[in-house]
Design a protein around this motif. Sequence first.
Motif, PDB file in Angstrom:
ATOM      1  N   ALA A 127      -5.205  -0.153  -3.005  1.00 31.00           N
ATOM      2  CA  ALA A 127      -6.144  -0.940  -2.058  1.00 31.00           C
ATOM      3  C   ALA A 127      -7.268  -1.404  -2.676  1.00 31.00           C
ATOM      4  O   ALA A 127      -7.661  -0.764  -3.594  1.00 31.00           O
ATOM      5  CB  ALA A 127      -6.500  -0.029  -0.993  1.00 31.00           C
ATOM      6  N   SER A 185      -4.465   4.759  -4.987  1.00 32.67           N
ATOM      7  CA  SER A 185      -3.768   3.633  -3.881  1.00 32.67           C
ATOM      8  C   SER A 185      -4.291   2.202  -4.398  1.00 32.67           C
ATOM      9  O   SER A 185      -5.464   2.072  -4.915  1.00 32.67           O
ATOM     10  CB  SER A 185      -4.518   3.840  -2.418  1.00 32.67           C
ATOM     11  N   LEU A 197       0.740  -1.136   0.009  1.00 35.72           N
ATOM     12  CA  LEU A 197      -0.003  -0.084   0.214  1.00 35.72           C
ATOM     13  C   LEU A 197       0.708   1.249   0.043  1.00 35.72           C
ATOM     14  O   LEU A 197       0.231   2.340   0.047  1.00 35.72           O
ATOM     15  CB  LEU A 197      -0.786   0.063   1.147  1.00 35.72           C
TER      16      LEU A 197
END
Length: 435
Positions: free
Chosen positions: A156, A154, A137
């Motif tokens: 994520a 990101s 991350l």
Amino acid sequence: MRRQIPPVSCLVLLAAALALLAAASAASPAPAAVAVNVTGVLSAFPDLSVFTRLLASSPVLAELAGRSSLTLLAVPNGNLPQSPSAFAAASGADLADVLRYHVLLEYLAPADLRRLPASGKLVTTLFQTTGRAPADLGTINVTTAGASLAVVRSPAPFPGSNATVLGSITAVPYNLSVLAVSGLIVPTGFDLAASQSRQPAAVNITRVLADARAFNVAASMLEASGVAAEFEDDERGAGITVFAPTDDAFAGLPAGDRLQSLPADRKAVVLRFHVLHSYYPLGSLESIVNPVQPTLATEFSNAGRFTLNITRANGSVAIDTGVVQATITRTVFDQNPVAVFAVSKVLLPKEMFTRTAGGGGDSSIVAATAAASSPPPAATAPEASESARTPPTKLSSPPALRGGGQDYDTASAPAHGIGIGWWCIALVYLLPHLV
């Protein structure tokens, strides 16, 4: 009366003079990648004054000293929140970490963004080097999006912060690319309890590869071999540079390579062959003084064996083992004294593998029988102590590191100057005959 030179002789002399000039130009070394004064570059753009001030007043600026091959995602004044510190705090982040997330450890020009695959590209940021980013991350996913150059977000799996690349601001080729983005990007899922002032522990290479994804085979081989512990020991001093083959690189191995069937001690040699006993960030590899570099496997063998030939080719760093030609595809981790780079192929040493001709002119790589059956001398002596290891072969120091000075190859510099001198003397002798 002046002697006339026949026209054909004039042409011959002119061609010789041009050849001398071309040879002298080719002998000149390519300019090396050097660290760039980031705030000095940004100061020329008033619309980035607030972002520049934030960078200059943070510890991030000192962390950029000595680095090259960077991309900076700069936010124009009009796109910044009224209080960037409050904005970061409201997101649970530290402003310095937010700024680190805007520093990509790879040079990306607009042309590189236009060539991005549909799935995008994961690029390591300076935030990843702090140890406060779980898994990968601390990287950023750069993807194409419609008419804009790119979108950065990101990686994520849940929705996170993102921004659009508005355009290119400026560039110092291969050293610093400054791209304007539409807003601050906040890293996702960092460790709030981690202290920014803590002393970093030794880098666990196996954990770095496991967190980065796409390196499962390399991580498993490292863990099973026990070689990873050697890497951590070698981080002290000059540091290490690791070339990690991706899972796709292992899947692409030819059927006859027999890598996985090698004894454990021979697999360990191959793993050591992927490591340089010195810290080389990407910019230093792009401008390396001596292309032939010893590896950790060299230390367990005779000098001159198990070396890699590292050069810059077609805008990327190429690595030639004598059997395999690979390229660096991305930076996985970069924090002095450890650098980890993804490579497109498994690096197979010519001392253990050979390329054989197949039917139809094709060639394949197979394990050399003699090399595969006998481990290197140092590996066959279990009673030898750590102190009995061959001393590390000295590397040329990476440019723009260790005190900020550039380490030139002093042994080759005088020879280079003498060579240019002889070219010039020959040219001066020829020119009067051309008039």
